[in-house]
Structure formats: C-alpha cells, structure tokens
Write a protein that holds these residues in place. Structure first.
Motif, mmCIF file in Angstrom:
data_model
loop_
_atom_site.group_PDB
_atom_site.id
_atom_site.type_symbol
_atom_site.label_atom_id
_atom_site.label_comp_id
_atom_site.label_asym_id
_atom_site.label_seq_id
_atom_site.Cartn_x
_atom_site.Cartn_y
_atom_site.Cartn_z
ATOM 1 N N UNK A 68 0.830 -1.201 0.000
ATOM 2 C CA UNK A 68 0.000 0.000 0.000
ATOM 3 C C UNK A 68 0.868 1.256 0.000
ATOM 4 N N UNK A 69 0.228 2.398 -0.264
ATOM 5 C CA UNK A 69 0.862 3.698 -0.076
ATOM 6 C C UNK A 69 0.423 4.259 1.269
ATOM 7 N N UNK A 70 1.103 5.290 1.721
ATOM 8 C CA UNK A 70 0.800 5.849 3.033
ATOM 9 C C UNK A 70 -0.548 6.565 3.058
ATOM 10 N N UNK A 71 -1.092 6.929 1.862
ATOM 11 C CA UNK A 71 -2.366 7.636 1.807
ATOM 12 C C UNK A 71 -2.934 7.527 0.412
ATOM 13 N N UNK A 72 -4.196 7.918 0.269
ATOM 14 C CA UNK A 72 -4.828 8.044 -1.044
ATOM 15 C C UNK A 72 -4.620 9.483 -1.524
ATOM 16 N N UNK A 73 -4.050 9.628 -2.716
ATOM 17 C CA UNK A 73 -3.683 10.941 -3.220
ATOM 18 C C UNK A 73 -4.818 11.542 -4.033
ATOM 19 N N UNK A 74 -5.087 12.823 -3.813
ATOM 20 C CA UNK A 74 -6.058 13.557 -4.620
ATOM 21 C C UNK A 74 -5.380 13.973 -5.930
ATOM 22 N N UNK A 75 -6.167 14.341 -6.977
ATOM 23 C CA UNK A 75 -5.552 14.808 -8.222
ATOM 24 C C UNK A 75 -4.594 15.979 -8.008
ATOM 25 N N UNK A 76 -4.938 16.890 -7.089
ATOM 26 C CA UNK A 76 -4.053 18.019 -6.821
ATOM 27 C C UNK A 76 -2.738 17.545 -6.217
ATOM 28 N N UNK A 77 -2.801 16.538 -5.346
ATOM 29 C CA UNK A 77 -1.577 16.009 -4.746
ATOM 30 C C UNK A 77 -0.755 15.232 -5.763
ATOM 31 N N UNK A 78 -1.425 14.549 -6.700
ATOM 32 C CA UNK A 78 -0.705 13.822 -7.738
ATOM 33 C C UNK A 78 0.109 14.793 -8.588
ATOM 34 N N UNK A 79 -0.438 15.966 -8.874
ATOM 35 C CA UNK A 79 0.313 16.973 -9.631
ATOM 36 C C UNK A 79 1.607 17.332 -8.917
ATOM 37 N N UNK A 80 1.571 17.364 -7.587
ATOM 38 C CA UNK A 80 2.772 17.699 -6.824
ATOM 39 C C UNK A 80 3.814 16.590 -6.868
ATOM 40 N N UNK A 81 3.390 15.386 -7.243
ATOM 41 C CA UNK A 81 4.329 14.265 -7.334
ATOM 42 C C UNK A 81 5.108 14.269 -8.645
ATOM 43 N N UNK A 82 4.690 15.126 -9.589
ATOM 44 C CA UNK A 82 5.380 15.205 -10.881
ATOM 45 C C UNK A 82 6.670 15.974 -10.699
ATOM 46 N N UNK A 83 7.758 15.414 -11.224
ATOM 47 C CA UNK A 83 9.052 16.078 -11.163
ATOM 48 C C UNK A 83 9.008 17.304 -12.068
ATOM 49 N N UNK A 84 8.941 18.504 -11.472
ATOM 50 C CA UNK A 84 8.785 19.737 -12.253
ATOM 51 C C UNK A 84 9.985 19.989 -13.161
ATOM 52 N N UNK A 85 11.150 19.488 -12.788
ATOM 53 C CA UNK A 85 12.340 19.734 -13.602
ATOM 54 C C UNK A 85 12.207 19.107 -14.978
ATOM 55 N N UNK A 86 11.438 18.015 -15.083
ATOM 56 C CA UNK A 86 11.269 17.385 -16.398
ATOM 57 C C UNK A 86 10.484 18.287 -17.322
ATOM 58 N N UNK A 87 9.523 19.031 -16.771
ATOM 59 C CA UNK A 87 8.750 19.957 -17.595
ATOM 60 C C UNK A 87 9.642 21.080 -18.096
ATOM 61 N N UNK A 88 10.551 21.569 -17.228
ATOM 62 C CA UNK A 88 11.438 22.656 -17.618
ATOM 63 C C UNK A 88 12.450 22.192 -18.654
#
Length: 239
Positions: free
Chosen positions: A210-230
């Motif tokens: 399992x994971x430590x919690x159920x992630x909301x869509x907003x939280x999933x966005x925070x899991x994206x490595x922003x450096x890859x977008x840059x």
C-alpha cells in the motif's frame, strides 16, 4: 481566446522488475535462536532486499494531445460613452499543435526502512514511499502542425509556439493527475515485491502492498518532477 482540446490515448504498462534474485541465506531455526531474534533478522533481510530495488519504474502512460490557439484582431475603445469591440476583417489566426508525450511513474526505495513495514506472525504490510512521476519524453509532430494566418496578421513566432507547447505539457500533467496512474504504480510495485516476500516465507494472501495515503488529483500533480517539464521546454522550432 485560448482553447485546449484533449485527445488522450493511454496505455498503462506494468513493468516487472526482479529485486534481489541472489540466493538468500537460510533463516535460523527456533532451536538456534529465540523467536524474537529470528523476526528481527528476517525484517533486516527484507529491508535490505527491498532497498536493492532502488528506483523501480512501474507504470508508463503515452499521451497524444492537440493544443489549439486562436485570436482575433479587433478594435476596442469607447465612443460617446459607449464601449465598442469590432473584429477586423482578415484579422484572425489559428494554430493546432499535436504533442506526443510519455510519462512514467517510479518508486524510490533508497530510504525504505523498517518503519515502512508492519508485520504480525502471519501477515505483512509494506507501506511504499510516495511515487514520483516524470515526463520522460515529449515531441511535436511538426509535419502535422496546422496554421491559419489572415493577411493582416503576422505568422506565429517561435516564442509563441514554444509557449503553447508548454501549455500542452502542463495540460497533460493535469489530465494524468486525474487518471489511475497512482493505482497502476502500486500494482506494478506489488507484482515486483510479492515474489520476493513469498521467498521469505509469507503466503500471498497475507501480503499487503500500500501507499501511506490516497492521493487527490491536486496532490498527484505535486508528485510530478517539475524539472522534467522545464527540461523539455526547449522551444518549438519551426520547419
């Protein structure tokens, strides 16, 4: 006026990894060591084997998106205390940019420890570290870019096209966050870890991943490595 139209083609691929295939030393029997000490040794062995998984890529999503933009040249002002907004003839331009992107989810087990394990004499639960999502590739099919530019307008600049491309990538991330990529990441990790736990003597029905919690869509966005977008924002060079 800007519009983003989305054509999404997802293919979730469970990627199986072999974590620590080498032969494990036999656990001591109760006659050799007390039961409590045997449990500690087994737990230490489990943590060591899971850490060997290192960065475990579990899911891949492929996305096709068409980013569109259109604007109209207009005269705006006020005359006799009345506002006016008049579209100019031959003042419209449009562009449609197709983007193909690949995103992957992975779990980094570098900091996995005994704190991530809950166990009883018969059952065991592994709480996985938070997953990460990376945009591993994105490309524009320049041959399929469609532009319409009226006579009174200038062509789209490279900077404008690069800006629209970046908007497309950001939209892809928002749409992926609403998908089941996190659940697929957990399933992929389960397929990799359960065989190892069976080798340590646990029955499959008694294993929980399992994971430590159920992630909301907003939280999933925070899991994206922003450096890859840059890093992928290298501009939309024209042909």
């Amino acid at each position: 006026m800007r519009k983003l139209y989305f054509t999404l083609c997802l293919s979730a691929v469970a990627l199986l990894f072999s974590c620590g295939n080498e032969k494990q030393p036999e656990a001591p029997t109760p006659a050799e060591k007390p039961e409590q000490e045997e449990r500690v040794d087994t737990l230490a062995m489990l943590v060591m084997q899971v850490q060997k998984c290192s960065r475990l890529y579990t899911t891949e999503y492929r996305v096709h998106k068409i980013v569109t933009h259109d604007d109209q040249l207009a005269l705006k002002g006020k005359l006799f205390s009345k506002d006016y907004n008049i579209n100019l003839p031959l003042g419209k331009r449009k562009v449609a940019i197709p983007i193909d992107a690949t995103m992957k989810a992975y779990i980094d087990f570098a900091d996995f420890s005994a704190a991530n394990v809950r166990r009883t004499p018969t059952h065991i639960e592994l709480i996985l570290p938070d997953p990460h999502i990376v945009l591993t590739s994105s490309r524009i099919n320049h041959d399929d870019v469609k532009e319409y530019v009226a006579l009174m307008r200038r062509d789209f600049s490279d900077e404008e096209l690069a800006s629209y491309e970046l908007q497309g990538r950001e939209a892809i991330i928002k749409d992926i966050a609403k998908s089941n990529i996190i659940e697929q990441a957990r399933i992929g990790a389960t397929n990799a870890l359960v065989p190892m736990l069976r080798q340590l003597g646990f029955d499959e029905p008694n294993i929980i991943i399992s994971f430590r919690k159920n992630f909301t869509p907003q939280e999933v966005e925070q899991l994206v490595d922003a450096s890859t977008l840059e890093k992928k924002n290298g501009g939309a060079n024209r042909r």
